[in-house]
Write a protein that holds these residues in place. Structure first.
Motif, PDB file in Angstrom:
ATOM      1  N   PHE A 177       0.838  -1.203   0.000  1.00 17.00           N
ATOM      2  CA  PHE A 177       0.000   0.000   0.000  1.00 17.00           C
ATOM      3  C   PHE A 177       0.874   1.254   0.000  1.00 17.00           C
ATOM      4  O   PHE A 177       0.631   2.195  -0.776  1.00 17.00           O
ATOM      5  CB  PHE A 177      -0.921  -0.006   1.230  1.00 17.00           C
ATOM      6  N   LEU A 178       1.893   1.272   0.868  1.00 16.46           N
ATOM      7  CA  LEU A 178       2.797   2.422   0.922  1.00 16.46           C
ATOM      8  C   LEU A 178       3.552   2.582  -0.395  1.00 16.46           C
ATOM      9  O   LEU A 178       3.794   3.705  -0.842  1.00 16.46           O
ATOM     10  CB  LEU A 178       3.788   2.259   2.075  1.00 16.46           C
ATOM     11  N   GLN A 179       3.879   1.453  -1.022  1.00 14.02           N
ATOM     12  CA  GLN A 179       4.589   1.510  -2.300  1.00 14.02           C
ATOM     13  C   GLN A 179       3.701   2.087  -3.395  1.00 14.02           C
ATOM     14  O   GLN A 179       4.156   2.863  -4.231  1.00 14.02           O
ATOM     15  CB  GLN A 179       5.061   0.111  -2.698  1.00 14.02           C
ATOM     16  N   GLY A 180       2.423   1.704  -3.392  1.00 13.88           N
ATOM     17  CA  GLY A 180       1.490   2.281  -4.353  1.00 13.88           C
ATOM     18  C   GLY A 180       1.355   3.784  -4.167  1.00 13.88           C
ATOM     19  O   GLY A 180       1.348   4.551  -5.139  1.00 13.88           O
ATOM     20  N   LEU A 181       1.236   4.216  -2.900  1.00 16.81           N
ATOM     21  CA  LEU A 181       1.169   5.652  -2.593  1.00 16.81           C
ATOM     22  C   LEU A 181       2.440   6.361  -3.057  1.00 16.81           C
ATOM     23  O   LEU A 181       2.378   7.458  -3.638  1.00 16.81           O
ATOM     24  CB  LEU A 181       0.968   5.839  -1.094  1.00 16.81           C
ATOM     25  N   SER A 182       3.575   5.726  -2.839  1.00 18.45           N
ATOM     26  CA  SER A 182       4.857   6.308  -3.246  1.00 18.45           C
ATOM     27  C   SER A 182       4.943   6.470  -4.753  1.00 18.45           C
ATOM     28  O   SER A 182       5.423   7.489  -5.256  1.00 18.45           O
ATOM     29  CB  SER A 182       6.005   5.417  -2.755  1.00 18.45           C
ATOM     30  N   LEU A 183       4.467   5.473  -5.475  1.00 17.47           N
ATOM     31  CA  LEU A 183       4.488   5.545  -6.934  1.00 17.47           C
ATOM     32  C   LEU A 183       3.624   6.697  -7.431  1.00 17.47           C
ATOM     33  O   LEU A 183       4.017   7.440  -8.335  1.00 17.47           O
ATOM     34  CB  LEU A 183       4.014   4.224  -7.532  1.00 17.47           C
ATOM     35  N   ILE A 184       2.465   6.879  -6.826  1.00 25.38           N
ATOM     36  CA  ILE A 184       1.587   7.997  -7.201  1.00 25.38           C
ATOM     37  C   ILE A 184       2.296   9.331  -6.967  1.00 25.38           C
ATOM     38  O   ILE A 184       2.230  10.244  -7.797  1.00 25.38           O
ATOM     39  CB  ILE A 184       0.261   7.929  -6.414  1.00 25.38           C
ATOM     40  N   MET A 185       2.999   9.446  -5.824  1.00 27.75           N
ATOM     41  CA  MET A 185       3.730  10.676  -5.516  1.00 27.75           C
ATOM     42  C   MET A 185       4.791  10.966  -6.568  1.00 27.75           C
ATOM     43  O   MET A 185       4.944  12.112  -7.026  1.00 27.75           O
ATOM     44  CB  MET A 185       4.380  10.567  -4.129  1.00 27.75           C
ATOM     45  N   VAL A 186       5.522   9.933  -6.982  1.00 27.79           N
ATOM     46  CA  VAL A 186       6.586  10.120  -7.970  1.00 27.79           C
ATOM     47  C   VAL A 186       5.994  10.469  -9.337  1.00 27.79           C
ATOM     48  O   VAL A 186       6.522  11.332 -10.045  1.00 27.79           O
ATOM     49  CB  VAL A 186       7.465   8.855  -8.054  1.00 27.79           C
ATOM     50  N   ILE A 187       4.899   9.812  -9.712  1.00 30.79           N
ATOM     51  CA  ILE A 187       4.270  10.101 -11.005  1.00 30.79           C
ATOM     52  C   ILE A 187       3.744  11.536 -11.048  1.00 30.79           C
ATOM     53  O   ILE A 187       3.905  12.246 -12.056  1.00 30.79           O
ATOM     54  CB  ILE A 187       3.137   9.083 -11.289  1.00 30.79           C
ATOM     55  N   LYS A 188       3.122  11.991  -9.960  1.00 28.10           N
ATOM     56  CA  LYS A 188       2.642  13.373  -9.900  1.00 28.10           C
ATOM     57  C   LYS A 188       3.804  14.349 -10.020  1.00 28.10           C
ATOM     58  O   LYS A 188       3.717  15.352 -10.730  1.00 28.10           O
ATOM     59  CB  LYS A 188       1.871  13.612  -8.596  1.00 28.10           C
TER      60      LYS A 188
END
Length: 198
Positions: A177-188
């Motif tokens: 879950f934290l990794q998914g959130l992290s990926l969203i942060m990097v993509i943004k």
């Protein structure tokens, strides 16, 4: 090496230690690439020895090598695009071996593949940004490489105590879950950065 990111707190403490040991390795005439390869070898030992408690020792020394190789490259004036590529590839191989360690802890392969894919895409996105000329580090996410290693360490410790065996899958689900959130942060961040430079 990291977009002139401001160094403070625990990162400053770690870099102080890293440069100290890099100085010792420089006197011993050890090359940064050797330390990078040693880190991968130790990650392989993590996968092989998991779930036994001594795999934590291999994990710690693997992370140590991952940090010191960059410091050694800096103080020996051997920083290069090729060396950075070696380091990035070594990191991905090491994390694949960490995934094997999670599997040996009894975590279903489906969750491991999902987590590993998310983390790899995050790191690939950062690498692509660098190739596009974006030098800033960007957001420090809740699932950076040291956090992934920390979760593996906790999972190995949990395996040593039968009562906590059932928690290991939960740990990986939380990390995913934290990794998914992290990926969203990097993509943004990537989207905003590329739009500014367009």
């Amino acid at each position: 090496l990291h977009g002139e990111a401001h160094v403070k707190g625990i990162v400053k403490g770690w870099l102080t230690i890293s440069y100290y040991f890099a100085g010792i390795l420089k006197k011993m005439k050890v090359s940064p690439n050797f330390i990078t390869l040693l880190g991968v070898f130790l990650a392989a030992l993590v996968a092989i020895s998991s779930p036994h408690w001594w795999s934590i020792i291999f994990l710690a020394f693997s992370l140590f090598c991952d940090g010191v190789d960059g410091s050694l490259a800096m103080i020996t004036d051997k920083s290069s695009a090729l060396g950075a590529t070696y380091d990035a590839v070594a990191d991905r191989i090491s994390e694949a071996l960490w995934a094997v360690a999670f599997y040996r802890l009894g975590v279903p392969a489906t969750w491991i593949i999902f987590f590993w894919t998310l983390s790899s895409v995050q790191e690939y996105a950062r690498a692509r940004l660098t190739s596009e000329g974006i030098k800033e580090v960007g957001p420090i996410t809740p699932a950076e490489r040291p956090m992934r290693a920390s979760f593996l360490c906790v999972a190995i410790i949990a395996w040593q105590i039968p009562f906590f065996h059932g928690w290991i899958l939960g740990l990986l689900i939380l990390l995913t879950f934290l990794q998914g959130l992290s990926l969203i942060m990097v993509i943004k961040y990537a989207y905003r950065s590329l739009m500014r430079s367009a």
